[in-house]
Design a protein around this motif. Structure first.
Motif, PDB file in Angstrom:
ATOM      1  N   ALA A   1       0.840  -1.201   0.000  1.00  0.00           N
ATOM      2  CA  ALA A   1       0.000   0.000   0.000  1.00  0.00           C
ATOM      3  C   ALA A   1       0.873   1.248   0.000  1.00  0.00           C
ATOM      4  CB  ALA A   1      -0.933  -0.005   1.210  1.00  0.00           C
ATOM      5  N   GLY A   2       1.936   1.221   0.802  1.00  0.00           N
ATOM      6  CA  GLY A   2       2.863   2.361   0.831  1.00  0.00           C
ATOM      7  C   GLY A   2       3.536   2.576  -0.514  1.00  0.00           C
ATOM      8  N   LEU A   3       3.871   1.483  -1.193  1.00  0.00           N
ATOM      9  CA  LEU A   3       4.471   1.591  -2.523  1.00  0.00           C
ATOM     10  C   LEU A   3       3.493   2.243  -3.502  1.00  0.00           C
ATOM     11  CD1 LEU A   3       6.801   0.896  -4.498  1.00  0.00           C
ATOM     12  CD2 LEU A   3       5.690  -1.315  -4.833  1.00  0.00           C
ATOM     13  N   ALA A   4       2.232   1.828  -3.464  1.00  0.00           N
ATOM     14  CA  ALA A   4       1.217   2.423  -4.337  1.00  0.00           C
ATOM     15  C   ALA A   4       1.059   3.916  -4.045  1.00  0.00           C
ATOM     16  CB  ALA A   4      -0.115   1.696  -4.175  1.00  0.00           C
ATOM     17  N   ILE A   5       1.048   4.274  -2.776  1.00  0.00           N
ATOM     18  CA  ILE A   5       0.928   5.689  -2.392  1.00  0.00           C
ATOM     19  C   ILE A   5       2.138   6.467  -2.909  1.00  0.00           C
ATOM     20  CG2 ILE A   5       0.879   7.271  -0.413  1.00  0.00           C
ATOM     21  CD1 ILE A   5      -0.648   4.970   1.088  1.00  0.00           C
ATOM     22  N   GLY A   6       3.306   5.882  -2.803  1.00  0.00           N
ATOM     23  CA  GLY A   6       4.518   6.531  -3.307  1.00  0.00           C
ATOM     24  C   GLY A   6       4.485   6.726  -4.815  1.00  0.00           C
ATOM     25  N   ILE A   7       3.933   5.757  -5.535  1.00  0.00           N
ATOM     26  CA  ILE A   7       3.814   5.884  -6.992  1.00  0.00           C
ATOM     27  C   ILE A   7       2.895   7.058  -7.326  1.00  0.00           C
ATOM     28  CG2 ILE A   7       2.841   4.771  -9.053  1.00  0.00           C
ATOM     29  CD1 ILE A   7       3.975   2.106  -7.890  1.00  0.00           C
ATOM     30  N   SER A   8       1.780   7.175  -6.602  1.00  0.00           N
ATOM     31  CA  SER A   8       0.885   8.319  -6.821  1.00  0.00           C
ATOM     32  C   SER A   8       1.618   9.627  -6.551  1.00  0.00           C
ATOM     33  CB  SER A   8      -0.358   8.221  -5.934  1.00  0.00           C
ATOM     34  OG  SER A   8      -1.182   9.339  -6.129  1.00  0.00           O
ATOM     35  N   GLY A   9       2.437   9.643  -5.507  1.00  0.00           N
ATOM     36  CA  GLY A   9       3.204  10.845  -5.189  1.00  0.00           C
ATOM     37  C   GLY A   9       4.170  11.225  -6.300  1.00  0.00           C
ATOM     38  N   LEU A  10       4.838  10.235  -6.867  1.00  0.00           N
ATOM     39  CA  LEU A  10       5.782  10.520  -7.961  1.00  0.00           C
ATOM     40  C   LEU A  10       5.044  11.036  -9.189  1.00  0.00           C
ATOM     41  CD1 LEU A  10       8.233   7.489  -7.611  1.00  0.00           C
ATOM     42  CD2 LEU A  10       8.637   9.889  -6.985  1.00  0.00           C
TER      43      LEU A  10
END
Length: 160
Positions: free
Chosen positions: A71-80
């Protein structure tokens, strides 16, 4: 593993709040999303069920940790994606170079009517900003911060 519950909380609350803000700005604020805005929403949509699975697996800390990390990885992708989109809005680099509105089909008249009825939303123009930061910029900053916090909490939980 006292840091894991906080990581799970961030992994669930960040995408719920950010998606809620995006949909509120769309439906109540009249800010229609461009194609790159949608790209930022998809990882958050994926993060929510991953975080819910992490909550469901609380008794199995290793599995819960893994789903929290996803989930954190997905959130980070959205941030990028948000940071990239903000750069396009600020003119730091070029974004989409083709039309991103795709008609669904039909006759030539139907296609033209679909194109004409679509709201015109450019990816390189911020429709709203606060203190010089656009919605894409805020998503980029908040999502990246949430992803880094989740990562730090996971690392802390693994060391415990």
């Amino acid at each position: 593993m006292k840091s894991l519950p906080l990581a799970r909380l961030i992994a669930l609350s960040a995408p719920v709040l950010l998606l809620g803000g995006a949909y509120a700005s769309q439906y109540f604020g009249g800010l229609h999303p461009c194609e790159m805005c949608w790209w930022q929403r998809y990882p958050h949509m994926a993060a929510i069920p991953l975080a819910l699975i992490a909550y469901g697996l609380r008794a199995r800390a290793c599995w819960s940790l893994g789903f929290t990390g996803l989930a954190g990885l997905a959130i980070g992708i959205s941030g990028l994606i948000g940071l990239f989109h903000a750069g396009v809005e600020y003119g730091w680099w070029e974004g989409l170079t083709t039309c991103s509105t795709t008609p669904t089909g039909g006759s030539g008249t139907d296609l033209l009517n679909q194109i004409m009825a679509s709201p015109i939303t450019r990816c390189d123009v911020a429709p709203w900003d606060l203190f010089g930061i656009s919605l894409a910029g805020y998503n980029g900053l908040l999502s990246s911060a949430a992803a880094l916090a989740i990562l730090a909490l996971i690392v802390k939980a693994r060391k415990a």
